[in-house]
Design an enzyme around this catalytic site. Structure first.
Site, PDB file in Angstrom:
ATOM      1  N   GLY A   8       1.000  -1.199   0.209  1.00  0.00           N
ATOM      2  CA  GLY A   8       0.081   0.013  -0.023  1.00  0.00           C
ATOM      3  C   GLY A   8       0.744   1.413  -0.040  1.00  0.00           C
ATOM      4  O   GLY A   8       0.610   2.147   0.526  1.00  0.00           O
ATOM      5  N   ALA A   9       1.930   1.257  -1.021  1.00  0.00           N
ATOM      6  CA  ALA A   9       2.907   2.361  -0.822  1.00  0.00           C
ATOM      7  C   ALA A   9       2.390   3.608  -1.746  1.00  0.00           C
ATOM      8  O   ALA A   9       3.094   4.566  -1.818  1.00  0.00           O
ATOM      9  CB  ALA A   9       4.071   2.020  -1.115  1.00  0.00           C
ATOM     10  N   GLY A  12      -1.571   7.573   0.991  1.00  0.00           N
ATOM     11  CA  GLY A  12      -1.822   7.793   2.573  1.00  0.00           C
ATOM     12  C   GLY A  12      -0.306   7.285   3.317  1.00  0.00           C
ATOM     13  O   GLY A  12       0.882   7.809   3.119  1.00  0.00           O
ATOM     14  N   ARG A  33      -0.963  -1.452  -6.588  1.00  0.00           N
ATOM     15  CA  ARG A  33      -1.696  -1.933  -7.829  1.00  0.00           C
ATOM     16  C   ARG A  33      -1.493  -0.764  -8.641  1.00  0.00           C
ATOM     17  O   ARG A  33      -1.516  -1.026 -10.052  1.00  0.00           O
ATOM     18  CB  ARG A  33      -3.239  -2.010  -7.545  1.00  0.00           C
ATOM     19  CG  ARG A  33      -3.519  -3.493  -6.779  1.00  0.00           C
ATOM     20  CD  ARG A  33      -5.075  -3.527  -6.340  1.00  0.00           C
ATOM     21  NE  ARG A  33      -5.278  -2.163  -5.572  1.00  0.00           N
ATOM     22  CZ  ARG A  33      -6.555  -2.210  -5.225  1.00  0.00           C
ATOM     23  NH1 ARG A  33      -7.736  -2.749  -5.391  1.00  0.00           N
ATOM     24  NH2 ARG A  33      -6.780  -0.891  -4.606  1.00  0.00           N
ATOM     25  N   ARG A  34      -1.292   0.381  -8.425  1.00  0.00           N
ATOM     26  CA  ARG A  34      -1.278   1.535  -9.492  1.00  0.00           C
ATOM     27  C   ARG A  34       0.265   1.655  -9.854  1.00  0.00           C
ATOM     28  O   ARG A  34       1.073   2.360  -9.387  1.00  0.00           O
ATOM     29  CB  ARG A  34      -1.831   3.025  -8.705  1.00  0.00           C
ATOM     30  CG  ARG A  34      -3.339   2.667  -8.668  1.00  0.00           C
ATOM     31  CD  ARG A  34      -4.006   3.738  -8.039  1.00  0.00           C
ATOM     32  NE  ARG A  34      -3.697   3.560  -6.602  1.00  0.00           N
ATOM     33  CZ  ARG A  34      -4.313   4.542  -5.657  1.00  0.00           C
ATOM     34  NH1 ARG A  34      -5.115   5.655  -6.032  1.00  0.00           N
ATOM     35  NH2 ARG A  34      -4.137   4.246  -4.310  1.00  0.00           N
ATOM     36  N   ASN A  84       0.633  -2.896   5.386  1.00  0.00           N
ATOM     37  CA  ASN A  84      -0.291  -1.579   5.545  1.00  0.00           C
ATOM     38  C   ASN A  84      -1.483  -1.583   4.363  1.00  0.00           C
ATOM     39  O   ASN A  84      -2.619  -1.167   4.462  1.00  0.00           O
ATOM     40  CB  ASN A  84       0.608  -0.575   5.077  1.00  0.00           C
ATOM     41  CG  ASN A  84      -0.014   0.723   4.750  1.00  0.00           C
ATOM     42  OD1 ASN A  84      -0.612   1.484   5.665  1.00  0.00           O
ATOM     43  ND2 ASN A  84      -0.098   1.066   3.429  1.00  0.00           N
ATOM     44  N   TYR A 150     -15.421  -4.169   8.445  1.00  0.00           N
ATOM     45  CA  TYR A 150     -14.283  -3.471   8.556  1.00  0.00           C
ATOM     46  C   TYR A 150     -13.613  -3.658   9.741  1.00  0.00           C
ATOM     47  O   TYR A 150     -12.328  -4.019   9.916  1.00  0.00           O
ATOM     48  CB  TYR A 150     -14.290  -2.196   7.943  1.00  0.00           C
ATOM     49  CG  TYR A 150     -13.027  -1.235   8.279  1.00  0.00           C
ATOM     50  CD1 TYR A 150     -11.997  -1.489   7.286  1.00  0.00           C
ATOM     51  CD2 TYR A 150     -12.692  -0.333   9.181  1.00  0.00           C
ATOM     52  CE1 TYR A 150     -10.753  -1.110   7.516  1.00  0.00           C
ATOM     53  CE2 TYR A 150     -11.483   0.040   9.519  1.00  0.00           C
ATOM     54  CZ  TYR A 150     -10.439   0.029   8.356  1.00  0.00           C
ATOM     55  OH  TYR A 150      -9.519   0.629   8.599  1.00  0.00           O
ATOM     56  N   LYS A 154     -10.169  -5.608  10.970  1.00  0.00           N
ATOM     57  CA  LYS A 154      -9.035  -5.199  11.706  1.00  0.00           C
ATOM     58  C   LYS A 154      -9.048  -5.765  13.185  1.00  0.00           C
ATOM     59  O   LYS A 154      -7.727  -5.707  13.595  1.00  0.00           O
ATOM     60  CB  LYS A 154      -9.265  -3.515  11.773  1.00  0.00           C
ATOM     61  CG  LYS A 154      -9.084  -2.691  10.423  1.00  0.00           C
ATOM     62  CD  LYS A 154      -7.713  -2.942   9.990  1.00  0.00           C
ATOM     63  CE  LYS A 154      -7.258  -2.230   8.760  1.00  0.00           C
ATOM     64  NZ  LYS A 154      -5.856  -2.299   8.409  1.00  0.00           N
ATOM     65  N   THR A 185      -6.642  10.419   4.483  1.00  0.00           N
ATOM     66  CA  THR A 185      -5.920   9.797   3.466  1.00  0.00           C
ATOM     67  C   THR A 185      -6.883   9.688   2.294  1.00  0.00           C
ATOM     68  O   THR A 185      -8.060  10.324   2.319  1.00  0.00           O
ATOM     69  CB  THR A 185      -5.232   8.419   3.718  1.00  0.00           C
ATOM     70  OG1 THR A 185      -6.236   7.593   4.206  1.00  0.00           O
ATOM     71  CG2 THR A 185      -4.221   8.532   4.739  1.00  0.00           C
TER      72      THR A 185
HETATM   73  P1  NDP Z   1      -5.184   4.920   1.355  1.00  0.00           P
HETATM   74  O1  NDP Z   1      -6.380   4.533   0.610  1.00  0.00           O
HETATM   75  O2  NDP Z   1      -4.539   6.123   1.189  1.00  0.00           O
HETATM   76  O3  NDP Z   1      -4.075   3.803   0.729  1.00  0.00           O
HETATM   77  C1  NDP Z   1      -4.563   2.474   0.865  1.00  0.00           C
HETATM   78  C2  NDP Z   1      -3.248   1.634   0.224  1.00  0.00           C
HETATM   79  O4  NDP Z   1      -3.550   0.266   0.118  1.00  0.00           O
HETATM   80  C3  NDP Z   1      -3.133   2.114  -1.206  1.00  0.00           C
HETATM   81  O5  NDP Z   1      -1.624   2.451  -1.416  1.00  0.00           O
HETATM   82  C4  NDP Z   1      -3.559   1.057  -2.054  1.00  0.00           C
HETATM   83  O6  NDP Z   1      -2.682   0.936  -3.211  1.00  0.00           O
HETATM   84  C5  NDP Z   1      -3.290   0.035  -1.180  1.00  0.00           C
HETATM   85  N1  NDP Z   1      -4.382  -1.341  -1.463  1.00  0.00           N
HETATM   86  C6  NDP Z   1      -5.635  -1.340  -1.493  1.00  0.00           C
HETATM   87  N2  NDP Z   1      -6.185  -2.485  -1.869  1.00  0.00           N
HETATM   88  C7  NDP Z   1      -5.157  -3.107  -2.378  1.00  0.00           C
HETATM   89  C8  NDP Z   1      -5.133  -4.345  -3.014  1.00  0.00           C
HETATM   90  N3  NDP Z   1      -6.206  -4.993  -3.177  1.00  0.00           N
HETATM   91  N4  NDP Z   1      -3.840  -4.775  -3.248  1.00  0.00           N
HETATM   92  C9  NDP Z   1      -2.921  -4.191  -3.071  1.00  0.00           C
HETATM   93  N5  NDP Z   1      -2.764  -2.818  -2.573  1.00  0.00           N
HETATM   94  C10 NDP Z   1      -3.942  -2.502  -2.123  1.00  0.00           C
HETATM   95  O7  NDP Z   1      -5.601   4.488   2.779  1.00  0.00           O
HETATM   96  P2  NDP Z   1      -4.621   4.683   4.181  1.00  0.00           P
HETATM   97  O8  NDP Z   1      -3.140   5.008   3.798  1.00  0.00           O
HETATM   98  O9  NDP Z   1      -5.327   5.499   5.167  1.00  0.00           O
HETATM   99  O10 NDP Z   1      -4.719   3.106   4.632  1.00  0.00           O
HETATM  100  C11 NDP Z   1      -3.427   2.270   4.972  1.00  0.00           C
HETATM  101  C12 NDP Z   1      -3.702   1.450   5.949  1.00  0.00           C
HETATM  102  O11 NDP Z   1      -4.044   2.065   7.228  1.00  0.00           O
HETATM  103  C13 NDP Z   1      -5.030   0.445   5.776  1.00  0.00           C
HETATM  104  O12 NDP Z   1      -4.724  -0.986   6.191  1.00  0.00           O
HETATM  105  C14 NDP Z   1      -6.111   1.269   6.734  1.00  0.00           C
HETATM  106  O13 NDP Z   1      -7.132   0.233   7.016  1.00  0.00           O
HETATM  107  C15 NDP Z   1      -5.217   1.502   7.795  1.00  0.00           C
HETATM  108  N6  NDP Z   1      -5.955   2.557   8.724  1.00  0.00           N
HETATM  109  C16 NDP Z   1      -6.227   3.866   8.049  1.00  0.00           C
HETATM  110  C17 NDP Z   1      -6.892   4.867   8.888  1.00  0.00           C
HETATM  111  C18 NDP Z   1      -7.188   6.017   8.367  1.00  0.00           C
HETATM  112  O14 NDP Z   1      -8.137   6.643   8.932  1.00  0.00           O
HETATM  113  N7  NDP Z   1      -6.860   6.488   7.097  1.00  0.00           N
HETATM  114  C19 NDP Z   1      -7.037   4.631  10.262  1.00  0.00           C
HETATM  115  C20 NDP Z   1      -6.786   3.318  10.809  1.00  0.00           C
HETATM  116  C21 NDP Z   1      -5.955   2.364  10.006  1.00  0.00           C
HETATM  117  P3  NDP Z   1      -3.370   0.445  -4.649  1.00  0.00           P
HETATM  118  O15 NDP Z   1      -4.810   1.152  -4.605  1.00  0.00           O
HETATM  119  O16 NDP Z   1      -2.252   1.446  -5.572  1.00  0.00           O
HETATM  120  O17 NDP Z   1      -3.303  -0.911  -4.752  1.00  0.00           O
HETATM  121  C1  8X3 Z   2      -9.774   3.862   9.818  1.00  0.00           C
HETATM  122  C2  8X3 Z   2     -10.502   4.593  11.075  1.00  0.00           C
HETATM  123  O1  8X3 Z   2     -12.497   5.031  12.479  1.00  0.00           O
HETATM  124  O2  8X3 Z   2     -12.636   5.138  10.251  1.00  0.00           O
HETATM  125  O3  8X3 Z   2      -9.328   2.454  10.345  1.00  0.00           O
HETATM  126  O4  8X3 Z   2     -12.535   2.920  11.191  1.00  0.00           O
HETATM  127  S1  8X3 Z   2     -12.110   4.350  11.247  1.00  0.00           S
END
Ligand code: NDP
Ligand code: 8X3
Length: 250
Positions: A8-9, A12, A33-34, A84, A150, A154, A185
């Site tokens: 997930g690089a 976010g 994936r992108r 991530n 969801y 988690k 993000t």
């Molecule tokens: P973003 O949507 O900004 O980033 C998500 C990343 O995950 C992207 O790089 C995306 O890349 C990758 N991803 C999603 N689906 C796939 C897939 N099927 N295969 C490969 N890569 C995938 O969200 P965040 O940065 O916020 O999320 C990162 C992590 O943090 C997640 O696990 C999320 O649950 C967790 N989190 C986020 C919070 C928030 O409030 N934002 C709070 C708590 C936890 P691509 O689309 O290029 O594949």
């Molecule tokens: C992301 C934070 O509160 O939207 O994991 O579930 S919340």
């Protein structure tokens, strides 16, 4: 120099972590994936550290294993795994939840994390070292209305983190989870399927965490001396007390 694989690089928290790791001189294997975004990151960060990209969907186990098995020699020894990749899909009561959303969350957030881990852990065991950080969520500690699946995904990450700690203990591999609260993000844009106005409302009226806040903490965790393992960390914006109480007057 250490090498980290970050899933997930492309966005976010994962993307911020890539930048901060580069500043720490950590070589990078960046996944997502992108492809275009991966290439942009590689072009920028390869001025500082060595960067390799892997374009795969974590749901595709054959692709995950093949990509990691066939890493070039100079990237084949992975010191740090940042699990991530993940998202929420939808925010609906259980009785009207969308089956495709449920599949996506369980397949990506849980099974995808397991596939990537399974592809890397044997390498860490044979190296007799390694550090795995699982990105959970406050949703892995509490359940909130309409968060059902969801939150389940988690909570599973939380359980897998604890399981990894037990099973990998004798191999000297550090394992820890970071559980963020609300981080601004693309997360909510994905959750609400491109409804950006609705996504914005999630972060209006208070000061949410930024991806760099979590990335800084991840960098802190991986730069502790080997005998220090930060096992479980909940990180919230100051305005957030828990999953449901947010001081929107701040
Ligand atoms: P973003 O949507 O900004 O980033 C998500 C990343 O995950 C992207 O790089 C995306 O890349 C990758 N991803 C999603 N689906 C796939 C897939 N099927 N295969 C490969 N890569 C995938 O969200 P965040 O940065 O916020 O999320 C990162 C992590 O943090 C997640 O696990 C999320 O649950 C967790 N989190 C986020 C919070 C928030 O409030 N934002 C709070 C708590 C936890 P691509 O689309 O290029 O594949
Ligand atoms: C992301 C934070 O509160 O939207 O994991 O579930 S919340």
């Amino acid at each position: 120099m250490k090498t980290a694989l970050i899933t997930g690089a492309t966005s976010g928290i994962g993307k911020s972590t890539a930048y901060i790791f580069a500043k720490h001189g950590i070589n990078l294997i960046l996944c997502g994936r992108r492809q275009e975004r991966l290439e942009e990151l590689q072009t920028e960060l390869c001025e500082t550290v060595k960067v390799h990209t892997l374009c795969f969907d974590v749901r595709n186990k054959d692709h995950v294993f093949k990509s990691i098995d066939e890493l070039p020699q100079e990237f084949s020894s992975i010191d740090i795994l940042i699990n991530n990749a993940g998202n929420a899909h939808g925010l609906d009561p259980i009785q009207t939840g969308n089956l495709d959303d449920w599949d996506a969350m369980l397949d990506i957030n849980v099974k995808g994390l397991l596939y990537v881990s399974k592809a890397i852990i044997p390498k860490m065991i044979s190296q007799k070292s390694g550090h795995i950080i699982n990105i959970g969520s406050i949703a892995g500690k509490e359940v909130y209305a309409n968060g059902n699946v969801y939150c389940a995904s988690k909570h599973a990450v939380d359980a897998i983190n604890k399981g990894m700690q037990i099973d990998l203990n004798k191999h000297g591999i550090r394992v820890g989870a970071i559980h963020p609260g609300l981080v601004e993000t693309e997360f909510s844009n994905v959750r609400f399927k491109g409804d950006d106005n609705r996504a914005d409302t999630v972060y209006n009226g208070f000061d949410p965490l930024r991806p760099d806040d979590i990335a800084d903490i991840i960098a802190f965790v991986v730069t502790r001396p080997y005998h220090v393992n930060i096992a479980d960390l909940v990180v919230l914006p100051t305005a957030q007390a828990n999953s449901t109480i947010i001081n929107k007057s701040l």
